[in-house]
Each structure stands twice: as C-alpha cells, then as structure tokens.
Design an enzyme around this catalytic site. Structure first.
Site, PDB file in Angstrom:
ATOM      1  CB  SER A 107     -12.419   1.366 -10.706  1.00  0.00           C
ATOM      2  OG  SER A 107     -13.206   0.877 -11.783  1.00  0.00           O
ATOM      3  CE  LYS A 112     -18.673  -7.112  -8.119  1.00  0.00           C
ATOM      4  NZ  LYS A 112     -17.794  -8.090  -8.792  1.00  0.00           N
ATOM      5  CG  ASN A 118     -21.334  -7.498 -12.590  1.00  0.00           C
ATOM      6  OD1 ASN A 118     -22.323  -8.093 -13.007  1.00  0.00           O
ATOM      7  ND2 ASN A 118     -20.241  -7.350 -13.310  1.00  0.00           N
ATOM      8  CE1 TYR A 153      -8.834  -3.162 -12.968  1.00  0.00           C
ATOM      9  CE2 TYR A 153     -10.386  -4.781 -12.107  1.00  0.00           C
ATOM     10  CZ  TYR A 153     -10.043  -3.467 -12.364  1.00  0.00           C
ATOM     11  OH  TYR A 153     -10.901  -2.451 -12.009  1.00  0.00           O
TER      12      TYR A 153
END
Length: 258
Positions: free
Chosen positions: A14, A64, A85, A219
């Site tokens: 993260s 989630k 989220n 990402y």
C-alpha cells in the site's frame, strides 16, 4: 493527535501510508496514518474500541464488501455500489459511529475520463455505429465501483470472473470471443501487485490491438505485467495511481467535512 489508517490484508504494497503521512508533514497537520492488517474482520470491533483516536479508515482488499455489516450507516453511493473503501468515525459520549463511503467511484471516474480521450482516437477502428464497450476483470469491491462508474457514463460492459453468478458476468474462457468488441479492458483484480509483479490476468494478449486501451487499478508497480503485455500489442495503457490519489483526497474531505 488524530489517527487515520488503512484496513486490509495484506498491506505491504500500500502507498496510502506514505501518501498521507507526507501530506500531514507537508501541510503541518498533527496526525498519523497507520496500517491495520486484519485477516479476519471479527477483530474489527476490538480495534475500534482500543483506538479512540482513530478518526477515519481506508478499506482495501479483501474487506470492501465484508465490512458492510460492521458499519452504522452507508452513504447513498456506497449503498448503490455495495462496497466501502472509506470509513468516517465519530464518537458521541465515547460511543463510535461508523459511516461507510465509496471514494473509489470519484477516483476511478476522474482517472477514467482523463484517460478516455485516448479512446476516441481508436473509434475509427470500430465498425461504423459500434459503441464503446468495456470488459471488467474481477468481481470484488473495486469492480463494483468500476461498474457503477461505467453505468453512469453509459458504457456497456461485461465482467470476467472465475465464478459467474449473475447476468453480465462471463468466465475467463469466454473472454477471447468478446475481446474484439470490448476495447476498454479494466483490471479490477490485485493480480500484478508488488511483490507478485510478474502475475497478470489470464487473457489472450495476442488478440489485443492498437485499438484497445488497458486500465489497471494496480499502481505498484507503476507499469504492471498487464500493461506491458498490452503495450507490446500497441494498446494504450494507464495504471491506478491517479485513481488512488483521487480517492485519497476524497476520503480526506469526508473525514474532515463529511
């Protein structure tokens, strides 16, 4: 000092702690952002009880959707998506009130619409009168937000999942016949996330063309294996960093002004 954090399992990949703690340092905010790795949400109420300084949480894989029964209220968007989220925590007389929100929606919508102009250059490669269609890979909480955005943008879509259960869902084995008509392919799975960055969704990459556009919600790394394989076939690609920063700033607004 106020505390914020991210809830999920695992969390080694993260970027949120670095993002928020740098934001706090840069803007002179007296707060800290922590990671809360919980594999089992049965421990979640105890976490809230023993951390009275906690004012807000981001929620990521795999919680989630699983987090919903632990919340007191849901925003209209979170209710429509069926996934959360972002959690805002307020305490009245020491009793916590947890409200669930979905900032993935605004994060993905803004990132996708910034990416969409590149799709318009592909339209001449479509048969005349053919509308843009999207193929969503995965069926978790992030995919729920993706489909909600596609619906609001009136982009028809199919979801590829290992265990189809509903209309609009197909098994991965059927992807090859749908790929030529679905130019926008969105990876809403964690496949390819660091440290397992060599992984990627099971697609017939040799059937991708320069008319395709690949959007990866992952990402980290910045260029995923999914994106590399698409680019090798001439497809345009985009990672999930803009979505991440967009949803993070939306969460910050909810925690402070929601």
């Amino acid at each position: 000092m106020k505390l914020f954090g991210i809830l999920g399992f695992p969390l080694g990949h993260s970027y949120s702690p670095a993002y928020f703690n740098e934001k706090f340092r840069r803007e002179g905010i007296d707060a800290r952002y922590l990671t809360f790795e919980l594999e089992d949400l049965a421990a979640f109420p105890a976490l809230i009880a023993r951390t009275p300084e906690l004012c807000g949480l981001n929620v990521t894989i795999p919680h989630k959707q699983r987090i919903l029964p632990y919340l007191d209220t849901l925003s209209p968007e979170a209710r429509a998506v069926g996934a959360v989220n972002c959690i805002r925590i307020r305490r009245d007389g020491g009793i916590p009130h947890l409200s669930g929100h979905n900032t993935d929606v605004i994060g993905f919508r803004n990132a996708l619409t910034a990416f969409l102009p590149t799709l318009s250059t592909s339209q001449h490669l479509l048969p005349s009168g053919t509308a843009l269609r999207a193929l969503v890979l995965g069926n978790g909480g992030a995919a729920c937000a993706v489909r909600h955005v596609l619906d609001t943008l009136r982009i028809a879509h199919l979801t590829a999942t290992r265990h189809p259960r509903h209309a609009g869902e197909i098994p991965y084995a059927e992807v090859p016949r749908h790929l030529p008509r679905h130019l926008l392919v969105i990876n809403a799975t964690p496949l390819g996330t660091h440290p397992a960055s060599a992984a990627c969704p099971d697609l017939p990459y040799d059937r991708l063309t320069p008319a395709h556009c690949l959007f990866d919600l992952v990402y980290n790394p910045a260029v995923t294996e999914f994106m590399k394989r698409g680019a090798a076939r001439g497809a345009r690609t985009c990672n999930g960093l803009a979505m991440l920063t967009g949803q993070a700033e939306a969460a910050w607004d909810i925690w402070n002004n929601g």
